[in-house]
Design a protein around this motif. Sequence first.
Motif, mmCIF file in Angstrom:
data_model
loop_
_atom_site.group_PDB
_atom_site.id
_atom_site.type_symbol
_atom_site.label_atom_id
_atom_site.label_comp_id
_atom_site.label_asym_id
_atom_site.label_seq_id
_atom_site.Cartn_x
_atom_site.Cartn_y
_atom_site.Cartn_z
ATOM 1 N N VAL A 47 69.344 66.297 32.349
ATOM 2 C CA VAL A 47 70.585 66.319 33.126
ATOM 3 C C VAL A 47 71.002 64.931 33.578
ATOM 4 O O VAL A 47 72.152 64.512 33.369
ATOM 5 C CB VAL A 47 70.448 67.271 34.332
ATOM 6 N N MET A 48 70.102 64.198 34.234
ATOM 7 C CA MET A 48 70.492 62.881 34.746
ATOM 8 C C MET A 48 70.732 61.859 33.634
ATOM 9 O O MET A 48 71.670 61.051 33.739
ATOM 10 C CB MET A 48 69.456 62.380 35.757
ATOM 11 N N PRO A 49 69.963 61.862 32.548
ATOM 12 C CA PRO A 49 70.365 61.011 31.422
ATOM 13 C C PRO A 49 71.753 61.371 30.891
ATOM 14 O O PRO A 49 72.504 60.499 30.467
ATOM 15 C CB PRO A 49 69.270 61.283 30.382
ATOM 16 N N ARG A 50 72.097 62.660 30.947
ATOM 17 C CA ARG A 50 73.439 63.072 30.510
ATOM 18 C C ARG A 50 74.507 62.532 31.456
ATOM 19 O O ARG A 50 75.617 62.203 31.038
ATOM 20 C CB ARG A 50 73.516 64.595 30.433
ATOM 21 N N VAL A 51 74.190 62.451 32.747
ATOM 22 C CA VAL A 51 75.127 61.870 33.709
ATOM 23 C C VAL A 51 75.476 60.442 33.305
ATOM 24 O O VAL A 51 76.646 60.048 33.270
ATOM 25 C CB VAL A 51 74.534 61.905 35.129
ATOM 26 N N ALA A 52 74.455 59.661 32.998
ATOM 27 C CA ALA A 52 74.697 58.286 32.556
ATOM 28 C C ALA A 52 75.507 58.274 31.262
ATOM 29 O O ALA A 52 76.433 57.467 31.093
ATOM 30 C CB ALA A 52 73.370 57.559 32.370
ATOM 31 N N HIS A 53 75.174 59.185 30.352
ATOM 32 C CA HIS A 53 75.878 59.254 29.073
ATOM 33 C C HIS A 53 77.352 59.583 29.276
ATOM 34 O O HIS A 53 78.209 59.075 28.531
ATOM 35 C CB HIS A 53 75.220 60.302 28.176
ATOM 36 N N ASN A 54 77.673 60.429 30.252
ATOM 37 C CA ASN A 54 79.078 60.750 30.511
ATOM 38 C C ASN A 54 79.891 59.484 30.755
ATOM 39 O O ASN A 54 80.990 59.317 30.212
ATOM 40 C CB ASN A 54 79.194 61.679 31.725
ATOM 41 N N PHE A 55 79.367 58.596 31.583
ATOM 42 C CA PHE A 55 80.086 57.345 31.866
ATOM 43 C C PHE A 55 80.130 56.439 30.641
ATOM 44 O O PHE A 55 81.181 55.867 30.314
ATOM 45 C CB PHE A 55 79.434 56.616 33.044
ATOM 46 N N ARG A 56 79.014 56.336 29.943
ATOM 47 C CA ARG A 56 78.962 55.420 28.813
ATOM 48 C C ARG A 56 79.859 55.911 27.671
ATOM 49 O O ARG A 56 80.559 55.124 27.015
ATOM 50 C CB ARG A 56 77.520 55.264 28.333
ATOM 51 N N PHE A 57 79.856 57.230 27.456
ATOM 52 C CA PHE A 57 80.677 57.789 26.382
ATOM 53 C C PHE A 57 82.146 57.518 26.620
ATOM 54 O O PHE A 57 82.865 57.052 25.720
ATOM 55 C CB PHE A 57 80.436 59.304 26.274
ATOM 56 N N PHE A 58 82.655 57.817 27.827
ATOM 57 C CA PHE A 58 84.084 57.656 28.066
ATOM 58 C C PHE A 58 84.482 56.186 28.172
ATOM 59 O O PHE A 58 85.627 55.831 27.878
ATOM 60 C CB PHE A 58 84.516 58.460 29.288
ATOM 61 N N ALA A 59 83.552 55.330 28.561
ATOM 62 C CA ALA A 59 83.825 53.894 28.510
ATOM 63 C C ALA A 59 84.040 53.457 27.062
ATOM 64 O O ALA A 59 84.991 52.715 26.750
ATOM 65 C CB ALA A 59 82.670 53.121 29.132
ATOM 66 N N ASP A 60 83.177 53.929 26.177
ATOM 67 C CA ASP A 60 83.300 53.575 24.760
ATOM 68 C C ASP A 60 84.544 54.217 24.134
ATOM 69 O O ASP A 60 85.257 53.580 23.341
ATOM 70 C CB ASP A 60 82.055 54.020 23.995
ATOM 71 N N MET A 77 76.133 66.362 37.009
ATOM 72 C CA MET A 77 76.534 66.320 35.614
ATOM 73 C C MET A 77 77.964 66.797 35.434
ATOM 74 O O MET A 77 78.777 66.165 34.750
ATOM 75 C CB MET A 77 75.580 67.166 34.757
ATOM 76 N N LEU A 78 78.311 67.926 36.090
ATOM 77 C CA LEU A 78 79.657 68.458 35.941
ATOM 78 C C LEU A 78 80.686 67.631 36.703
ATOM 79 O O LEU A 78 81.854 67.563 36.301
ATOM 80 C CB LEU A 78 79.694 69.918 36.380
ATOM 81 N N ALA A 79 80.270 66.985 37.791
ATOM 82 C CA ALA A 79 81.187 66.079 38.486
ATOM 83 C C ALA A 79 81.528 64.880 37.608
ATOM 84 O O ALA A 79 82.699 64.500 37.466
ATOM 85 C CB ALA A 79 80.581 65.624 39.807
ATOM 86 N N THR A 80 80.515 64.287 37.001
ATOM 87 C CA THR A 80 80.771 63.084 36.204
ATOM 88 C C THR A 80 81.445 63.401 34.882
ATOM 89 O O THR A 80 82.083 62.526 34.291
ATOM 90 C CB THR A 80 79.462 62.306 35.966
ATOM 91 N N TRP A 81 81.338 64.628 34.424
ATOM 92 C CA TRP A 81 82.088 65.071 33.250
ATOM 93 C C TRP A 81 83.589 64.953 33.516
ATOM 94 O O TRP A 81 84.390 64.752 32.604
ATOM 95 C CB TRP A 81 81.672 66.497 32.928
ATOM 96 N N GLU A 140 88.967 69.779 27.801
ATOM 97 C CA GLU A 140 88.559 68.405 28.081
ATOM 98 C C GLU A 140 87.464 68.007 27.106
ATOM 99 O O GLU A 140 86.818 68.848 26.497
ATOM 100 C CB GLU A 140 88.095 68.251 29.535
ATOM 101 N N GLY A 141 87.238 66.699 26.999
ATOM 102 C CA GLY A 141 86.278 66.172 26.041
ATOM 103 C C GLY A 141 86.971 65.238 25.064
ATOM 104 O O GLY A 141 88.055 65.544 24.565
ATOM 105 N N GLY A 142 86.353 64.083 24.787
ATOM 106 C CA GLY A 142 86.935 63.155 23.838
ATOM 107 C C GLY A 142 88.367 62.802 24.182
ATOM 108 O O GLY A 142 88.737 62.592 25.339
ATOM 109 N N THR A 143 89.228 62.782 23.181
ATOM 110 C CA THR A 143 90.634 62.456 23.401
ATOM 111 C C THR A 143 91.329 63.524 24.230
ATOM 112 O O THR A 143 92.297 63.230 24.950
ATOM 113 C CB THR A 143 91.349 62.279 22.049
ATOM 114 N N TRP A 144 90.845 64.781 24.181
ATOM 115 C CA TRP A 144 91.462 65.841 24.978
ATOM 116 C C TRP A 144 91.393 65.500 26.477
ATOM 117 O O TRP A 144 92.301 65.837 27.227
ATOM 118 C CB TRP A 144 90.782 67.177 24.711
#
Length: 487
Positions: free
Chosen positions: A111-124, A162-166, A461-465
């Motif tokens: 879960v917490m690694p996914r939290v970090a990934h949420n930020f990194r993914f949308f930054a990229d 996780m759902l907040a950072t999503w 939501e997700g990606g370009t959506w």
Amino acid sequence: MTAHTITVAGVAVDTRHWIGGERVASTETFTNASPIDSSVLGEISRGTATEAAAAVAAARDAFPAWAATARAERARILSAIADGVEKRIEELAIVETMDNGALLRSHRRGVMPRVAHNFRFFADWLLKLDHEDFETRGHTNHVSWDPAGPCVLITPWNAPLMLATWKVAPALAAGDTVVLKPAEWSPLTASLLADIAAEAGLPAGVLNVVQGYGSEIGDALTSHPDVRRISFTGSVPTARRIAASAAENLTPLSLELGGKSPLLVFADADLDLAVDLAVEQYDNAGQVCLAATRLLVEESIAEEFTRRFAEKATALVQGDPRDETTDIGPNIHPRQLEKIDGFVQRALAAGARAIMGGHPNQGQYYAPTLLTYVAQDSEIVQEEVFGPVLTLQTFTSEEEAVRLANDTRFGLAATVATGDRERAERVTAGLVAGTVWVNCFFVRDLQAPFGGSRQSGVGREGGTWSFDFYCDLKNTVTAPNGWNNHG
């Protein structure tokens, strides 16, 4: 330490709101208790319309500068937030486990690694967000994503951070400012997120966190005329109230709501895999909106499936979520436990049979339950329980399986277990669901659209959506000539 700081498993957490880059206390508080043992974790600032107005004002004032910030700089700050999350994974994991009762091992490893990934993914994703120009009778069309403005994000208690950072990550990446309102049953990691974001260099007012009861602060947030987007994850009744509140200002909504998802098991499926998929639905004590709580099993294999399922499910260990050997922790709140048991007892009174479970255990723990002999139009089949309660029904044909699967007011997700590729294609084409998994479960890629059909939600939501929602899309059409200069 201050009077407004509590210590949770050795981690200091500020109990005040985060508004305009400062900690703000309310005159009233609410008690936050751990579902593990009902111990009081602390008294949390209880926001009202006053704090709601202040948070929206801070987001409004911070918006012009943040919207004008270059994409690369916004992406850099989001990546720095991801770095901050990764440095504090252990702290975030234990605080969230104490706050909402989910497994510590899951928080640490997934879960917490996914939290970090949420930020990194949308930054990229921000840095590559683009639409190829196209021509209309010689005129050039250019599509752009313009920041929309202050967003109100209202998040649930079952996977709080996780759902907040999503939601927070794409909103910030889009150039919007945010007022985050976490669920009152699990507010603590949202407060820690505010600290992490500030340490990462996010400007004051770009992210604000207000705590409190939806009935006291929610309408002031969702009806505010300066709010440009509202994203909510939670129940259908609450979504109706939010939609009514937002209607006055025609504020766009993204709603990810409940589910009553099916797991269709055909006779040609790998039975061991199908059983594993079914038992997995008890994850997070059944407090997962996507959970396939309706097991639909082909009649010819139902007896064997049920035997194997009961054997595997009864071996699950229920107990303290901090223990590495625990498989199922507590339910979030005494009211939720009472709600779960109410569903089960009414179903039993109506003629359902409990293959296993059917009762609470000590404290806020509910025994993993499987009910059979349930009617399709019964409450237990039609309504979301949000606890470790599954029903089992049988079917004799592919058509009947799809009909039963679609026969609810929801349409969030579905899972199909079959060894026949052509059948999988036919069945998935007929299912009403935002996400369908075939011979797997809970595989989610942030590139994919996520949301529900029917009363399971509005929008994707997700990606370009995500950027399509959090931005105002603009199409600029330019004539091929008419310039005074020709450089």
